[in-house]
Design an enzyme around this catalytic site. Structure first.
Site, PDB file in Angstrom:
ATOM      1  N   GLY A  23      -9.573  22.540  25.883  1.00 16.20           N
ATOM      2  CA  GLY A  23     -10.648  21.910  25.108  1.00 16.20           C
ATOM      3  C   GLY A  23     -10.463  20.420  24.928  1.00 16.20           C
ATOM      4  O   GLY A  23      -9.454  19.841  25.327  1.00 16.20           O
ATOM      5  N   GLY A  26      -9.203  17.893  23.321  1.00 18.03           N
ATOM      6  CA  GLY A  26      -8.155  17.672  22.319  1.00 18.03           C
ATOM      7  C   GLY A  26      -8.109  16.233  21.846  1.00 18.03           C
ATOM      8  O   GLY A  26      -7.571  15.929  20.782  1.00 18.03           O
ATOM      9  N   ARG A  56     -16.414   6.944  27.311  1.00 18.94           N
ATOM     10  CA  ARG A  56     -16.798   7.431  28.636  1.00 18.94           C
ATOM     11  C   ARG A  56     -18.274   7.836  28.618  1.00 18.94           C
ATOM     12  O   ARG A  56     -18.798   8.240  27.574  1.00 18.94           O
ATOM     13  CB  ARG A  56     -15.947   8.645  29.020  1.00 18.94           C
ATOM     14  CG  ARG A  56     -14.456   8.387  28.882  1.00 18.94           C
ATOM     15  CD  ARG A  56     -13.645   9.392  29.660  1.00 18.94           C
ATOM     16  NE  ARG A  56     -13.621  10.722  29.091  1.00 18.94           N
ATOM     17  CZ  ARG A  56     -12.824  11.690  29.540  1.00 18.94           C
ATOM     18  NH1 ARG A  56     -12.013  11.461  30.570  1.00 18.94           N
ATOM     19  NH2 ARG A  56     -12.831  12.880  28.984  1.00 18.94           N
ATOM     20  N   ASP A  64      -9.467  22.370  34.454  1.00 19.32           N
ATOM     21  CA  ASP A  64     -10.094  21.729  33.285  1.00 19.32           C
ATOM     22  C   ASP A  64     -10.418  20.266  33.585  1.00 19.32           C
ATOM     23  O   ASP A  64     -11.082  19.610  32.793  1.00 19.32           O
ATOM     24  CB  ASP A  64      -9.189  21.826  32.055  1.00 19.32           C
ATOM     25  CG  ASP A  64      -7.779  21.324  32.329  1.00 19.32           C
ATOM     26  OD1 ASP A  64      -7.139  21.864  33.240  1.00 19.32           O
ATOM     27  OD2 ASP A  64      -7.329  20.383  31.651  1.00 19.32           O
ATOM     28  N   ASN A  65      -9.950  19.772  34.726  1.00 18.03           N
ATOM     29  CA  ASN A  65     -10.251  18.395  35.106  1.00 18.03           C
ATOM     30  C   ASN A  65     -11.221  18.336  36.280  1.00 18.03           C
ATOM     31  O   ASN A  65     -11.268  17.349  37.011  1.00 18.03           O
ATOM     32  CB  ASN A  65      -8.958  17.644  35.456  1.00 18.03           C
ATOM     33  CG  ASN A  65      -8.082  17.416  34.223  1.00 18.03           C
ATOM     34  OD1 ASN A  65      -8.591  17.410  33.108  1.00 18.03           O
ATOM     35  ND2 ASN A  65      -6.793  17.234  34.421  1.00 18.03           N
ATOM     36  N   ASP A  84     -11.449  12.547  34.173  1.00 14.65           N
ATOM     37  CA  ASP A  84     -10.112  12.538  33.572  1.00 14.65           C
ATOM     38  C   ASP A  84      -9.103  11.758  34.414  1.00 14.65           C
ATOM     39  O   ASP A  84      -8.327  12.320  35.189  1.00 14.65           O
ATOM     40  CB  ASP A  84      -9.597  13.960  33.314  1.00 14.65           C
ATOM     41  CG  ASP A  84     -10.192  14.525  32.027  1.00 14.65           C
ATOM     42  OD1 ASP A  84     -11.134  13.906  31.489  1.00 14.65           O
ATOM     43  OD2 ASP A  84      -9.706  15.563  31.563  1.00 14.65           O
TER      44      ASP A  84
HETATM   45  P1  AMP Z   1      -5.233  16.469  30.711  1.00 19.46           P
HETATM   46  O1  AMP Z   1      -4.602  17.305  31.775  1.00 19.46           O
HETATM   47  O2  AMP Z   1      -4.556  15.169  30.430  1.00 19.46           O
HETATM   48  O3  AMP Z   1      -6.684  16.241  31.010  1.00 19.46           O
HETATM   49  O4  AMP Z   1      -5.136  17.231  29.317  1.00 19.46           O
HETATM   50  C1  AMP Z   1      -4.972  18.614  29.192  1.00 19.46           C
HETATM   51  C2  AMP Z   1      -5.315  19.067  27.793  1.00 19.46           C
HETATM   52  O5  AMP Z   1      -4.471  18.433  26.833  1.00 19.46           O
HETATM   53  C3  AMP Z   1      -6.734  18.761  27.350  1.00 19.46           C
HETATM   54  O6  AMP Z   1      -7.183  19.844  26.585  1.00 19.46           O
HETATM   55  C4  AMP Z   1      -6.573  17.525  26.506  1.00 19.46           C
HETATM   56  O7  AMP Z   1      -7.601  17.395  25.567  1.00 19.46           O
HETATM   57  C5  AMP Z   1      -5.243  17.781  25.851  1.00 19.46           C
HETATM   58  N1  AMP Z   1      -4.560  16.545  25.440  1.00 19.46           N
HETATM   59  C6  AMP Z   1      -3.960  15.636  26.237  1.00 19.46           C
HETATM   60  N2  AMP Z   1      -3.437  14.632  25.509  1.00 19.46           N
HETATM   61  C7  AMP Z   1      -3.714  14.899  24.211  1.00 19.46           C
HETATM   62  C8  AMP Z   1      -3.450  14.245  22.952  1.00 19.46           C
HETATM   63  N3  AMP Z   1      -2.774  13.101  22.884  1.00 19.46           N
HETATM   64  N4  AMP Z   1      -3.917  14.824  21.838  1.00 19.46           N
HETATM   65  C9  AMP Z   1      -4.593  15.978  21.890  1.00 19.46           C
HETATM   66  N5  AMP Z   1      -4.861  16.648  23.004  1.00 19.46           N
HETATM   67  C10 AMP Z   1      -4.433  16.123  24.168  1.00 19.46           C
HETATM   68 MG    MG Z   2      -8.256  16.745  31.082  1.00 20.83          MG
END
Ligand code: AMP
Ligand code: MG
Length: 557
Positions: free
Chosen positions: A115, A117, A208, A290-291, A300
């Site tokens: 989700g 985050g 974004r 998810d990306n 992302d």
């Molecule tokens: P990513 O692979 O970087 O796109 O992130 C994977 C997941 O981790 C996604 O659900 C992001 O929202 C969450 N996420 C990454 N960094 C953070 C952060 N600093 N705080 C909260 N959620 C994060």
């Molecule tokens: Mg992501």
């Protein structure tokens, strides 16, 4: 305030019942506290979420053309309401901020709920072109999807996301956009190298912009939880809002055939996106499901990188250094795998899942034809001839792999290569070949990362490949001006080389953000010569060879 909002996602899809107060731009403190409480969110597509209010936000860079797209004038983008709204300090009355619920396969394994985050969608704006643009703040605080993390983003990763989204757009690669980069004036603690030595870094927020930020993972989470009615509702919503051209003209309901056509279209768009990445030398670095955008946009920007020395096994992501799952050369296969996960997720809403396999075949076919088309353009050929061009291109890649050759520079130099002897008859003469080898090595010198002046093997390989290329080009019959025009549009001169982004980051961290705008300016016209900006086209300097941020990146952001 000129922005016109139409918040279809929140209006039409079910919300997390916790802290759900629609249209509330002034939530109570308990609603805010609940909106930041990590939890599993079931039976919903999103949760309401409110950005943190940074104490001292500062606009560090603005993408004027994105502002224009939204109908914002230069005066408006310099106003205090703009800074307040896009730093999360003071929302505009019509904004209905929310975080999306999605899951994903990370590095090949199902990871459950992920989700938004650290992304908060502010609302959907009707743009000057009548298009709909979702505005999303990245790095503006926790949401129910933040798990143990803080929902924040540091300046270095925000500069990289801001610049690369715009660079990709100007290269013609499908991508989400970025409106602005704002420094929060606050510090964020990160253990950049995951070595137990956390440090404080400046925080930042990127706004974004995209028609939609829905990912493959939005569908996967619903399928994994067996929430099939909601899955069908989300599919209907996405088709009706983002793929209306696929609906039958007689009625506007989403039936089996439309869902199949939709999946085929996602496969087609994803193939085009990947070919474009390969064309410009982009490595995403974290192609988890998810990306993956449902619109076929690059989304992302984390530990991405640009191929410098042509090495298909290269990955910028240190977390992936072992398996190299997401290296440059693997991207087409990984996108296929990701599409197969999406197919599994939507299968419960389709009568006959063999039609989904057809979609995956369409991906392979589109990938092949688009890639051939792209390679023909990169080589300045009027069209692709499999019989001749497959071996020609395979041998080119073999050549590029044989030593450290900068991909971007190689194609630039190929465009300016004027053969000394164009007559095929002259090519058999051994003295001529000797001098041609020297010429070739000399001409391409600027693309080599090492001194190759005594590399006779490379000289032979290069000269022999160029001979075949010249003959192919000659037989193609394409006029030289057309060949050059094709090559110029297919081969960028300026890409966001890893070391360039790193220089902008270091200067911004030291208090001078001006290089970000300067880089953005150069990257607006990546195919043009821009003689005054030539220094931004230079290949990676030696100091950057093994420097973190230039050659290797962690996911810490
Ligand atoms: P990513 O692979 O970087 O796109 O992130 C994977 C997941 O981790 C996604 O659900 C992001 O929202 C969450 N996420 C990454 N960094 C953070 C952060 N600093 N705080 C909260 N959620 C994060
Ligand atoms: Mg992501």
């Amino acid at each position: 305030m000129p922005l016109k909002f139409a918040n279809r996602f929140v209006d039409q899809l079910p919300a997390d019942p916790i802290a759900n107060t629609p249209n509330s731009s002034t939530p109570t403190s308990s609603e805010i506290a609940l909106s930041r409480q990590p939890r599993q969110v079931r039976g919903a597509c999103y949760s309401r979420a409110w950005p943190l209010k940074p104490a001292h936000p500062k606009l560090l860079c603005l993408a004027d053309e994105v502002a224009q797209l939204l109908g914002l004038s230069p005066e408006e983008t310099q106003s205090s309401w703009f800074l307040n709204a896009f730093s999360g300090r003071e929302l505009l009355p019509e904004m209905q901020p929310f975080a999306m619920c999605y899951g994903g396969h990370q590095f090949g394994h199902w990871a459950g709920q992920l989700g938004d985050g650290r992304a908060i969608n502010l609302g959907e704006v009707i743009g000057t072109d009548s298009g709909r643009w979702m505005l999303q703040l990245k790095g503006s605080g926790p949401t129910p999807y933040s798990r143990q993390a803080d929902g924040l983003a540091v300046l270095r990763s925000s500069i990289r996301e801001f610049l690369c989204s715009e660079a990709m757009h100007h290269l013609g690669v499908p991508t989400t956009r970025a409106l602005c980069l704002i420094g929060t004036g606050e510090q964020v603690v990160r253990d950049m190298f995951y070595d137990g030595r956390p440090r404080r870094e400046p925080g930042a927020i990127v706004c974004r912009v995209a028609p939609s930020f829905v990912r493959f993972g939005n569908f996967e989470i619903l399928a994994a939880r067996q929430e099939i009615d909601l899955l069908k509702q989300l599919i209907d919503y996405v088709i009706l809002t983002d793929f209306p051209e696929l609906l039958p003209t007689s009625h506007r309901t989403v039936g089996n055939e439309t869902i199949v056509a939709w999946f085929h279209e996602i496969c087609r768009r994803t193939a085009i996106m990947i070919v474009e990445w390969m064309r410009v030398g982009f490595v995403h670095g974290v192609m988890n499901t998810d990306n993956m955008s449902i619109l076929g946009l690059t989304i992302d920007y984390g530990p991405y990188g640009w191929l410098e020395d042509y090495d298909p096994t290269w990955t910028p992501n240190t977390t992936d250094a072992q398996g190299r799952r997401y290296c440059y050369g693997q991207q087409p296969q990984i996108a296929y795998w990701n599409l197969a996960q999406l197919a599994n997720a939507i299968a419960p809403c389709i009568d006959d899942s063999t039609s989904l396999e057809e979609g995956l075949k369409l991906y392979v076919e589109t990938m092949r034809s688009e890639w051939q088309n792209s390679m023909a353009r990169k080589l300045g050929l009027s069209s692709w001839d499999s019989h001749q061009d497959s071996p020609l291109v395979e041998d080119l890649f073999e050549l590029l792999r044989s030593t450290e050759i900068d991909m971007t520079w190689f194609y630039q130099l190929l465009a300016s290569w004027t053969p000394t002897h164009t007559s095929p008859n002259a090519l058999s003469n051994s003295t001529t070949s000797d001098s041609r080898r020297r010429d070739a090595l000399g001409h391409f010198q600027g693309s080599f990362y090492r001194d190759e002046s005594n590399n006779t093997e490379l000289a032979t390989q290069l000269e022999s490949w160029l001979t075949r290329y010249e003959m192919r080009s000659h037989n193609d019959g394409i006029p030289s001006a057309n060949r050059l025009a094709l090559m110029k549009r297919a081969n960028p001169r300026f890409v966001l080389r890893n070391y360039l982004a790193q220089q902008a980051i270091e200067e911004a961290e030291a208090g001078d953000p001006s290089r970000i705008s300067q880089l953005l300016n150069v990257l607006r016209n990546p195919y043009d010569e821009q003689p005054a900006m030539q220094s931004f086209a230079e290949k990676r300097p030696e100091w950057a060879r093994n420097k973190p941020g230039c050659s290797t990146l962690s996911c810490s952001s």
